[in-house]
Write a protein that holds these residues in place. Structure first.
Motif, short mmCIF file in Angstrom:
data_model
loop_
_atom_site.label_atom_id
_atom_site.label_comp_id
_atom_site.label_asym_id
_atom_site.label_seq_id
_atom_site.Cartn_x
_atom_site.Cartn_y
_atom_site.Cartn_z
N GLU A 286 4.18 -0.62 2.54
CA GLU A 286 2.37 0.15 1.65
C GLU A 286 1.60 -1.15 0.36
O GLU A 286 1.16 -0.25 -0.08
CB GLU A 286 3.72 1.44 0.87
CG GLU A 286 4.94 1.01 0.38
CD GLU A 286 4.22 0.41 -1.11
OE1 GLU A 286 3.86 1.06 -2.02
OE2 GLU A 286 5.41 -0.29 -1.55
N ALA A 287 2.45 -2.27 0.34
CA ALA A 287 2.36 -2.84 -0.71
C ALA A 287 0.35 -3.05 -0.63
O ALA A 287 -0.17 -3.51 -1.56
CB ALA A 287 2.50 -4.33 -1.18
N ARG A 288 -0.34 -2.83 0.63
CA ARG A 288 -0.86 -3.41 1.32
C ARG A 288 -2.44 -2.62 -0.10
O ARG A 288 -3.60 -2.98 -0.09
CB ARG A 288 -1.83 -2.95 2.60
CG ARG A 288 -2.43 -2.56 3.66
CD ARG A 288 -2.73 -4.07 4.06
NE ARG A 288 -4.26 -3.46 4.72
CZ ARG A 288 -5.16 -2.71 5.10
NH1 ARG A 288 -5.67 -3.12 2.67
NH2 ARG A 288 -6.02 -2.46 5.02
N THR A 289 -2.09 -1.41 0.02
CA THR A 289 -2.86 -0.85 -0.88
C THR A 289 -3.19 -1.42 -2.39
O THR A 289 -4.34 -0.89 -3.22
CB THR A 289 -3.06 0.88 -0.65
OG1 THR A 289 -1.15 0.65 -1.40
CG2 THR A 289 -2.63 1.98 0.22
N ARG A 290 -2.20 -1.87 -2.83
CA ARG A 290 -2.14 -2.51 -3.97
C ARG A 290 -2.79 -3.98 -3.60
O ARG A 290 -3.33 -5.05 -4.84
CB ARG A 290 -1.27 -3.19 -4.73
CG ARG A 290 -0.60 -1.10 -5.37
CD ARG A 290 1.35 -2.10 -6.17
NE ARG A 290 1.91 -1.87 -5.36
CZ ARG A 290 3.25 -2.68 -5.12
NH1 ARG A 290 2.69 -3.70 -4.86
NH2 ARG A 290 4.00 -2.75 -3.45
N MET A 291 -3.34 -4.71 -2.48
CA MET A 291 -3.72 -6.00 -2.69
C MET A 291 -5.85 -5.84 -1.90
O MET A 291 -5.30 -4.50 -1.46
CB MET A 291 -2.79 -6.96 -1.17
CG MET A 291 -1.57 -6.94 -1.38
SD MET A 291 -0.69 -7.69 -0.17
CE MET A 291 -1.96 -9.00 0.26
#
Ligand code: 5AD
Ligand code: SF4
Length: 434
Positions: A286-291
């Motif tokens: 879910e870190a993808r959305t912050r990247m």
């Protein structure tokens, strides 16, 4: 002797320019900003696409004129030099020296030979220790971010790509050397480092690339760490974990996809399917959305059908890349793809490129819009306002920031300042100091 180096191409080539400049400075030569002031001009070339090569030949034409008027030493370095070698002298007889990408340290010797009256000197040897270039020699351009080589060359064999020819097979710098260089840079005031390689993910200089990132990030005083460029098949779970958890590794990933069609990927010999690429992105969780995620596309690869291209647009849509670089396939000498039938009209290729870039511009606009109103740290990349009155800065996500600052106020070059994002365009974010 006054010298000028003109560089095209990627960060690796930029950094080679810094190394060449350092070698000449160490010999007592003086760097100047223009061809007109120079007695020695080096064209540090790129040959990734035909267009890049055209630019070199057109500059060589200009230098021939210049050389008719006054004494001038003309050298060609970089990827075109490695690719064409002695053939360059035939095509442009006014070239005095040709230096390959793996022979950087031979530059002073070649220049001395030219000065001693030898014509057409060349060294395109693939020296196995080129990647061990002494960092103290490098003469860096005045940038806020320092480039650091970790690997040179590429062991993949994408059928369209000239790079394995021009940069050779992989050579890795020992991690101790990399760490020592980064420590030295931080001691000199750099706060941001970009690790370079044709494929950093396959790093094997005594530890994995994920380990290398962790070790470099421990250098005290370093704020941001980035890297370029990555091959999806060498993008490991371990690397994704470091990318997501290490606070110094910036939340930005450039992962070239090239095509959204498995058929095309196979003919490109990319070694992955679209599903496998997406699986790698899935490692980010879910870190993808912050990247911020960017990629490269080639359109009009030999045999690319309407359906293949529609698949590419579909993946672009599904992933919603924050940015991408896209190019029309350019046939390169000696590459396997030359043997594939390429009968798609140029008009169709250009139209595909246009469509892809149009949609990307909208996606980038949407990506930028998400920053509106936020206060984020940005690194000041200029020493003063540009002619338009703003300062240039970059965010950790590699967004270009135009900072409007009240008159009479100075911002610290190379440092982080908090900025409030007030405007989102497809190409930059407008901001003011917060
Ligand atoms: N034609 C067009 N684009 C190319 N690239 C590499 N080789 C070619 C070629 N022959 C693109 C790829 C790569 C980027 C650096 O340049 O997308 O990722
Ligand atoms: Fe151009 Fe590729 Fe060479 Fe970089 S490595 S200068 S992109 S051909």
């Amino acid at each position: 002797m006054r010298f000028h180096i003109q560089t095209w191409g990627c960060q690796m080539n930029d950094h080679d320019g810094e190394k060449l400049s350092g070698l000449l400075s160490a010999e007592g030569f003086e760097a100047v900003d223009s061809v007109e002031e120079a007695e020695l001009v080096l064209l540090n070339t790129c040959s990734i696409r035909e267009k890049a090569v055209h630019k070199v030949y057109s500059e060589l034409g200009r230098l021939r004129e210049e050389k008719l008027r006054r004494p001038l030493v003309v050298g060609v370095t970089g990827c075109l030099a490695q690719q064409e070698q002695a053939a360059l002298f035939k095509r442009a007889p006014h070239i005095d020296l040709v230096l390959g990408t793996m022979a950087l340290r031979q530059l002073p010797r070649l220049v001395a030979e030219v000065q001693a009256g030898r014509a057409r000197v060349m060294d395109t040897t693939e020296y196995p220790d080129n990647h061990l270039f002494p960092p103290a020699v490098t003469r860096r351009r005045d940038t806020a971010k320092a480039l650091v080589t970790i690997t040179e060359g590429c062991n993949h064999a994408c059928t369209y790509c000239i790079v394995p020819t021009t940069r050779g097979t992989e050579r890795h710098r020992p991690y101790g050397d990399v760490l020592a260089e980064v420590r030295g840079l931080v001691a000199r005031g750099y706060r941001e480092v970009e690790l370079l390689g044709q494929n950093v993910n396959s790093y094997a200089g005594g530890c994995t690339f994920a380990d290398l990132l962790e070790r470099v990030s421990e250098v005290e005083g370093l704020e941001w760490l980035r890297f370029t460029t990555s091959h999806p098949m060498n993008f490991t779970r371990e690397l994704a974990r470091v990318l997501v958890t290490n606070p110094k590794v910036v939340p930005f990933l450039h992962l070239p996809l090239q095509s959204g069609s498995d058929r095309v990927l196979k003919r490109m010999l990319r070694e992955y399917t679209v599903a496998e690429y997406l699986e790698r992105l899935g490692y980010l969780g879910e870190a993808r959305t912050r990247m911020t995620l960017s990629t490269d596309f080639i359109v009009g690869f030999p045999g690319e059908t309407d359906e293949d291209f529609a698949d590419t647009l579909r993946v672009l849509e599904d992933v919603a890349f924050d940015g991408s670089f896209s190019f029309i396939y350019s046939p390169r000498p000696g590459t396997p793809a030359l043997r594939l039938r390429d009968d798609l009209p140029m008009g169709v290729k250009s139209e595909r490129l246009r469509q892809l870039q149009l949609r990307q511009a909208e996606l980038t606009q949407a990506s930028n819009t998400r920053f509106l109103g936020r206060v984020i740290p940005v690194r000041i990349e200029t020493h003063g306002p540009t002619e338009h009155g703003w300062w240039l800065a970059r965010s950790a996500e590699w967004k270009t920031i135009h900072l409007s600052v009240g008159p009479g106020r100075d911002l610290p070059f190379g440092e982080l300042v908090p900025a409030r994002i007030t405007l989102a365009s497809p190409h930059f974010l407008g901001a003011e100091p917060a």
